[in-house]
Every structure is written in C-alpha cells, then in structure tokens.
Write an enzyme that holds these catalytic residues in place. Sequence first.
Site, PDB file in Angstrom:
ATOM      1  CE  LYS A   1      28.199  27.097  33.330  1.00 21.41           C
ATOM      2  NZ  LYS A   1      26.861  26.618  32.980  1.00 21.41           N
TER       3      LYS A   1
ATOM      4  CE  LYS B   1      27.348  29.510  36.399  1.00 22.89           C
ATOM      5  NZ  LYS B   1      26.202  28.906  35.804  1.00 22.89           N
TER       6      LYS B   1
HETATM    7  C1  PBG Z   1      23.970  25.085  33.605  1.00 20.53           C
HETATM    8  C2  PBG Z   1      24.285  25.947  34.774  1.00 20.53           C
HETATM    9  C3  PBG Z   1      25.055  25.609  35.898  1.00 20.53           C
HETATM   10  C4  PBG Z   1      25.027  26.724  36.742  1.00 20.53           C
HETATM   11  C5  PBG Z   1      24.241  27.690  36.131  1.00 20.53           C
HETATM   12  N1  PBG Z   1      23.827  27.202  34.904  1.00 20.53           N
HETATM   13  C6  PBG Z   1      25.698  24.330  36.269  1.00 20.53           C
HETATM   14  C7  PBG Z   1      26.853  23.832  35.506  1.00 20.53           C
HETATM   15  O1  PBG Z   1      27.275  24.399  34.506  1.00 20.53           O
HETATM   16  O2  PBG Z   1      27.361  22.781  35.905  1.00 20.53           O
HETATM   17  C8  PBG Z   1      25.713  26.815  38.074  1.00 20.53           C
HETATM   18  C9  PBG Z   1      25.213  27.900  38.972  1.00 20.53           C
HETATM   19  C10 PBG Z   1      25.707  27.799  40.362  1.00 20.53           C
HETATM   20  O3  PBG Z   1      26.575  26.972  40.712  1.00 20.53           O
HETATM   21  O4  PBG Z   1      25.224  28.604  41.174  1.00 20.53           O
HETATM   22  N2  PBG Z   1      22.586  24.942  33.438  1.00 20.53           N
END
Ligand code: PBG
Length: 329
Positions: free
Chosen positions: A203, A255
């Site tokens: 991520k 992601k």
């Molecule tokens: C954290 C989380 C995020 C997203 C999913 N889980 C935000 C981040 O890490 O800042 C982003 C998902 C998206 O942008 O569609 N809870």
Amino acid sequence: MSTYGSYPAARPRRLRTTPAMRRMVAEHRVHPSDLILPAFVRDGVDEPVAISSMPGVYQHTRDSLKKAAAEAVEAGVGGIMLFGVPRDEDKDAEGTQGTAPDGILQRALRDVRSEVGDDLVVMSDLCLDEFTDHGHCGVLDSTGRVDNDRTLERYAEMALAQADAGAHVLGPSGMMDGQIARVRRELEENGHEDTAVFAYTAKYSSAFFGPFREAVGSSLQGDRKTYQQDPANLRESLRELALDLEEGADMVMVKPGMPYLDVLRAVSEASDVPVGAYQVSGEYAMIEAAAEKGWIDRDAAVLEALTGFKRAGAGMILTYWAVEAARKL
Ligand code: PBG
C-alpha cells in the site's frame, strides 16, 4: 517466416475479425464474483450523503447500506468492504469508536450480515484513520509519531470487535509492521479461526487516495509517509509480501491499482494466496471526471481498467463500480 507475404503469413489480425472470435480467444475476463464493492456507512445521517469528488458514490445510512448490499448480491458481486464514518464529535486520539461494540462499523457489519447472510463475502477495513481525531491510521506517541506497537494492540481489539460483529474477512490497511500476525493471533485466541485476513500488503502513500479523504470525512493533516510505502519502490513490496505471508495472510492486496500494475504483476507471481487489486477513489474520480467532460468513453474505460487488473495478475478487484460493472458483464 519473417518475410511478409511469404507463406504462411503471420496475420494476428485473423483472431480479431469478429466480436465472437475476440471473445473466444480473450486471455482474461472479468467476472462479477471477482469484484468487491467498497462501501461507506456514516453515523447519524437520515439520508445518504453524496460524495462530491466521487459522483455516484454515497456515504450510506444503515438502511441504504443494507439495500446496497442486497443489490450487490443480486448483481453477483463477490464481496463488500465496509468503511465506517463516525460523527466528528465521536472521534478521539485512540479511535475509540473503531472498537466500540456499537461503533458505526460494527453496527453496519451486523446489519449487512443479517441482510445478506453468507451470500456475499462481508469484509471490513481494519484501520483507525476514520475514527481518530488526528486522522492517522494508529495512535501517536508523545512526539506525534504513529506508535507501531501500541497501534497493534488497538488493531487486535478492532479485529475482535469486527469478527464478533460478523465480518467474514478483515482488511488491515494501516501498514503497521506485524499487523497481520497480531490480528491473526487475536482471532485464533478468541474462537474466530474461520475469520480470514485480507492484507493490504503493498500500500503506497498515494495522491490517488484524495477523494477517499472526503468520503470518510478524514481529519488528517499531513501525510502517511512514515507508514505507507514510497511510490518509488517495487522490491519493498516483495518484502512486505513475504512478511504478510509468513504472518498468516489469507489474501493479499496491491493498492492503488492502475499506477502500480508492475507491483501487481510482481506480487501475483510471488504469492501463493489469492491476490487483489484496489482501484482507489482517485482512479474512480479521474474516469468519472473525464467522462463528465465528454473526454472519454466512460463504460469502455471502466471495463478496460478492470481487465487490465486481471491481465496484471489480480484475482479480485475492489472497485466502486462493482455493482454497475457486474450488471454489464
Ligand atoms: C485506510 C484506507 C484508505 C483507503 C482505504 N483504506 C485511505 C488511506 O490510506 O489514506 C483509500 C481507498 C481509496 O482511496 O479509494 N483506512
């Protein structure tokens, strides 16, 4: 034969002549059951609230979330990933609402399970950022840094609250070291052996999460660069993968999606568990915005993007278009 016109001529176009031919020889296709719908549920609202940076996506009420889950079942979607949006006044430094048995996410999990039973895989985001007043994914130490190991203890409590509320799958997304092992241990010790863990393995600290911040009413000032990955790094994702697998991840995720197809390819080749891609809020917003201006063929672009994830090695795709795409496939 290399000389054009000699016999037999290499003519790949033969396999592109008709729609039926193209369909038959397609190497990859998206199936509704590959798709997972991320969905937001907001505490204290009577009507769904539109998210302006994600046209067509809403912060659901508990009722409208149940309807959305039922529609997902009907469309043949594989799963739903729930995100809770608490009231601003309920946020605090520890993200208490993330673990309270009557916190919005736990209530929503119970609602959705009672609506869909086992017909849809019900998942929950396991992270504190929606629930903390500072907006970080964990708890802070006295210097304002996210404290990894104290955060793990909060994640363990959160895992138990979500599993008790009926989640089939937990999605730890905070990028804390050791989070999969800590969550797995908590589940095993409390009779939740069958609750699976879908690790947000790779991520990245991404600008493409922009619209999500509006979607969850995030309070974050600053960034997540001390815990999410640097977009410059690929090798690091393989290290994260090795750790998550060792710690017991049942599924792993990359992601965002589209800017990281190389990471998805590498992770899918190295992983012996199912791999998912998350087409994030900014990817959704870009296509919707360009389509609104008449600059892109929306439906074709959506299907092309989803197919690209499959080609790059994803088994599952989290996408805000899950229900719509499933109906059209
Ligand atoms: C954290 C989380 C995020 C997203 C999913 N889980 C935000 C981040 O890490 O800042 C982003 C998902 C998206 O942008 O569609 N809870």
